[in-house]
Structures are given as C-alpha cells and as structure tokens.
Design a protein around this motif. Structure first.
Motif, PDB file in Angstrom:
ATOM      1  N   LYS A 113      67.132  54.010  65.800  1.00 38.84           N
ATOM      2  CA  LYS A 113      65.952  54.182  64.942  1.00 38.84           C
ATOM      3  C   LYS A 113      65.327  52.863  64.520  1.00 38.84           C
ATOM      4  O   LYS A 113      64.140  52.806  64.226  1.00 38.84           O
ATOM      5  N   ARG A 114      66.114  51.816  64.459  1.00 35.38           N
ATOM      6  CA  ARG A 114      65.614  50.501  64.078  1.00 35.38           C
ATOM      7  C   ARG A 114      66.158  49.460  65.035  1.00 35.38           C
ATOM      8  O   ARG A 114      67.340  49.501  65.393  1.00 35.38           O
ATOM      9  N   VAL A 115      65.305  48.539  65.451  1.00 38.79           N
ATOM     10  CA  VAL A 115      65.723  47.540  66.430  1.00 38.79           C
ATOM     11  C   VAL A 115      65.343  46.154  65.962  1.00 38.79           C
ATOM     12  O   VAL A 115      64.443  45.977  65.136  1.00 38.79           O
ATOM     13  N   ILE A 116      66.045  45.173  66.491  1.00 39.33           N
ATOM     14  CA  ILE A 116      65.737  43.768  66.260  1.00 39.33           C
ATOM     15  C   ILE A 116      65.222  43.193  67.571  1.00 39.33           C
ATOM     16  O   ILE A 116      65.821  43.392  68.625  1.00 39.33           O
ATOM     17  N   VAL A 117      64.113  42.492  67.509  1.00 37.29           N
ATOM     18  CA  VAL A 117      63.533  41.874  68.694  1.00 37.29           C
ATOM     19  C   VAL A 117      63.758  40.374  68.615  1.00 37.29           C
ATOM     20  O   VAL A 117      63.408  39.731  67.616  1.00 37.29           O
ATOM     21  N   ILE A 118      64.365  39.807  69.656  1.00 39.60           N
ATOM     22  CA  ILE A 118      64.636  38.369  69.715  1.00 39.60           C
ATOM     23  C   ILE A 118      63.902  37.797  70.915  1.00 39.60           C
ATOM     24  O   ILE A 118      64.059  38.295  72.033  1.00 39.60           O
TER      25      ILE A 118
END
Length: 250
Positions: free
Chosen positions: A189-194
């Motif tokens: 449901k929630r992601v981190i973009v690097i």
C-alpha cells in the motif's frame, strides 16, 4: 528510473514497502544484441558479392558518465565479438561521439558522423530530447537512429514525424504501469522510491506517472529518497550506504 526493476521485501504490516533502484544491465545487453543482429538488417538480403563489406556505425553517448562508460564497454565488446567471427560476411566499424546528454551537441556530432564518417546507423542517445533532434537529422539523411530513450507519453504522429527513429524502449507511462502492477500484486500500500538525482529534470515527470499508476492499484508513494549524482560523490558506495542507514531510522 530507466529500465527500473522492483526489488523489495514485504515488511510487517502496516508498513509494507517496495524499494526501487535504476538497473542498466538490461540496456547494456540490448546494446550487445542490437550490434550483433543489426548488420543482418542493413545487408537487406544483399548477395554474397558484397562479402567483407565494412558497416560504419555511429554511437552517441555521454562518455563521462557512469552509464556512458558502461555503454562504451558494451559497444566495444559487441563489435569485437562480431568482427572476431570469421563466418560473418560483414565487419563493423564503430565511431563513438560524446554528447554530454546535451541535445544541441548531440545534433552537432550526429551531422559529423553522417557527413564525415558516412555512418549507416546511429545508436545510443540517453535522453528523449537527444533522440528527437538526432531523429530529425537521421530522417533527412535517411540514416536509421536507434535510441533506448523513451518519452513519458508518445507524441501523436511520432512515426510520421521521425520515420527513421527506432525507439527500443517503451514509453515511461507503460513502465510505470508495469511497476504499479507488481506492487498491486504484492498488495503493497505504501512504497519508497529511491533514485539518483537527475540534473536534467527528467525524473519529475516519471514520478508523476508512477504516482498516478500507483493510485490505480490503491497504493501511494510514502517517501522519496533522492541520492546525489554519483559523479559528484567521492565514494558512491559509502554515500548510498549512509543514506540507506538513515532511511531505516525513519
């Protein structure tokens, strides 16, 4: 985020995350594949009387960047591999020019490759801005231009406008939908973009497309970690490690 793949481990609820890294290995293998196969296309069924024909190929890359250095290595290996095969009736001559990811410089070196080196094809071009200006030049000279760059959304009548421009990558919107589909499959449901900072500003459009695609699968970007350009960091490995450690504390 070109050629992006998803690597991640589903964390304990309620904070599942997916972390993205730019992966250029696929692009390098595509360089190798194109250089091995494209002379067969250029020959266009020619008779064996043209045996040992020398095919001049131009490449426009940013040779001072990490990606450019990797691409140059892939190109050199591909040409060497092809030319070392005694069964081939054609040989390749590679002419590499530096664009610095500057569209105006890319146009200048493209004209030089066509006029002075008489190349039969141009390959490379990391940005869509470079691809279209060189595509214009290639279309007027009837020289094919193979680019691994892609626009966020394909412009209308692109094929008619740049008939000699061959795009080897899907547009960004399709890539982002693919990433969102993977996230939806794992119900993150929630992601981190690097991603590495792009001084040319192209990442902002891709992130907007990714956010929109994530909404369609019920997910959202929780946090963006922007790494400094690796070329500006003394020790990129240490810098990335420190950034990831700080991220774990959040």
């Amino acid at each position: 985020m070109d050629d992006t793949f998803c690597y991640g481990v589903k964390a304990q609820n309620p904070r599942p995350r997916c972390i993205f890294f730019a992966n250029r290995v696929l692009k390098l293998w595509l360089f190798f594949f194109v250089f091995i196969c494209f002379p067969l296309v250029l020959s266009n069924g020619e008779e064996t009387t043209n045996a040992n024909k020398l095919i001049k190929i131009g490449a426009i890359i940013d040779i001072h960047s990490r990606t450019g250095r990797e691409e140059k290595t892939a190109l050199d290996i591909a040409v060497q591999s092809f030319n070392s095969n005694d069964s081939n009736n054609h040989k390749l001559s590679l002419h590499i020019q530096d664009s610095g990811r500057n569209p105006l410089l890319a146009a200048t070196v493209a004209r030089k490759l066509i006029k002075e080196q008489e190349v039969e094809v141009i390959i490379g071009l990391e940005t869509w801005e470079e691809a279209v200006v060189v595509g214009d030049i290639g279309s007027r000279a009837q020289v094919p231009v193979l680019s691994f760059a892609a626009p966020a959304i394909t412009p209308p009548l692109a094929t008619a406008r740049w008939p000699f421009l061959v795009r080897m990558a899907n547009e960004d919107s399709k890539q982002m939908k693919c990433i969102a589909a993977i996230i939806g499959l794992f119900n993150w449901k929630r992601v981190i973009v690097i991603y590495e900072d792009d001084s040319f500003g192209s990442e902002s459009g891709k992130l907007a497309l990714l956010s929109e695609a994530l909404q369609d699968v019920g997910s959202e970007v929780e946090f963006r970690l922007v790494l400094p350009p690796f070329s500006s960091v003394t020790n990129p490995n240490v810098a990335v490690h420190e950034e990831l450690k700080n991220l774990q504390k959040k």
